[in-house]
Write an enzyme that holds these catalytic residues in place. Structure first.
Site, PDB file in Angstrom:
ATOM      1  CB  CYS A  33      -1.003  -0.051   1.144  1.00 11.25           C
ATOM      2  SG  CYS A  33      -2.392   1.045   0.880  1.00 11.25           S
TER       3      CYS A  33
ATOM      4  CG  HIS B 278      -2.754  -3.235   4.154  1.00 13.86           C
ATOM      5  ND1 HIS B 278      -1.618  -2.531   4.466  1.00 13.86           N
ATOM      6  CD2 HIS B 278      -3.645  -2.324   3.713  1.00 13.86           C
ATOM      7  CE1 HIS B 278      -1.812  -1.247   4.230  1.00 13.86           C
ATOM      8  NE2 HIS B 278      -3.035  -1.091   3.774  1.00 13.86           N
TER       9      HIS B 278
ATOM     10  CD  GLU C  49       0.581  -5.172   5.740  1.00 14.93           C
ATOM     11  OE1 GLU C  49       0.586  -5.922   4.761  1.00 14.93           O
ATOM     12  OE2 GLU C  49       0.348  -3.942   5.657  1.00 14.93           O
TER      13      GLU C  49
HETATM   14  N1  GLN Z   1      -3.512   6.250   1.334  1.00 12.79           N
HETATM   15  C1  GLN Z   1      -2.248   6.003   1.943  1.00 12.79           C
HETATM   16  C2  GLN Z   1      -1.139   6.824   1.293  1.00 12.79           C
HETATM   17  O1  GLN Z   1      -1.358   7.463   0.328  1.00 12.79           O
HETATM   18  C3  GLN Z   1      -1.884   4.533   1.873  1.00 12.79           C
HETATM   19  C4  GLN Z   1      -2.857   3.749   2.710  1.00 12.79           C
HETATM   20  C5  GLN Z   1      -2.324   2.494   3.268  1.00 12.79           C
HETATM   21  O2  GLN Z   1      -1.110   2.240   3.335  1.00 12.79           O
HETATM   22  N2  GLN Z   1      -3.253   1.690   3.725  1.00 12.79           N
HETATM   23  O3  GLN Z   1      -0.045   6.821   1.779  1.00 12.79           O
END
Ligand code: GLN
Length: 185
Positions: free
Chosen positions: A78, A167, A169
């Protein structure tokens, strides 16, 4: 095997737990000295702008880039995927390692978070937990797409570099971390 987790902000504890479950010794990485001692690295989910600021102020950007170019296996989830991307729409890229262009919070416009069943090549069925996830808008020639959702890449690999828009994790699924450990061994 010493499995590093960039521990500046975000869900680094969950990544450390996945590495433990996968049979490695997790090492929280906050300094260049800690980075130098690891055999692979996870870049967690969280807030990419916060992680980026801390990584810059601790002088970690060039050392991570150098180790990546030297072959260190890195897995970003992410926010970690955003930080690894070569291009971030309307924003700044940090590590410029993966030849992908991402759009931050792209799925978040319709729904903040959601789960989906995915099929990840080399891993099998995976429950994807997406939280304000980035959308991979385009990929370069050297990118292997390991999984898609809605016709768009959600797990990508480029040699020693792997990134997921969701994710594992948080789902508590250590198989992608195991896969990274194989790349490191
Ligand atoms: N929206 C977050 C970002 O731009 C990422 C979200 C996440 O890691 N769950 O950093």
């Amino acid at each position: 095997m010493k499995a590093g987790v960039l521990a500046l902000q975000g869900d680094f504890r969950e990544h450390a737990e996945m590495f433990s479950q996968a049979g490695a010794t997790p090492v929280l990485v906050r300094t260049t000295e800690e980075l130098a001692g690891v055999d692979c690295l996870a870049i967690p989910g969280g807030e990419s702008t916060a992680i980026a600021k801390l990584a810059v102020s601790r002088g970690l950007v060039e050392p991570i880039r150098k180790r990546a170019v030297d072959g260190l296996p890195i897995f970003g989830t992410c926010a970690g995927m955003i930080l690894m991307a070569r291009e971030v729409e309307g924003g700044e890229s940090l590590l410029c390692l993966l030849d992908i262009r991402v759009e931050r919070n792209a799925y978040g416009r319709q729904m903040d978070s959601f789960e989906a069943d995915l099929d990840v090549r080399g891993v099998g069925p995976v429950r994807g937990v997406f939280i304000r996830a980035p959308r991979v808008a385009s990929v370069g020639r050297d990118i292997d797409v390991l999984a898609e959702f809605d016709g768009q890449p959600v797990v990508v690999q480029q040699g020693n570099l792997v990134a997921a828009a969701f994710h594992p994790e948080i789902a508590g699924d250590p198989r992608l971390h195991e896969r990274l450990l194989h790349l490191a061994s």
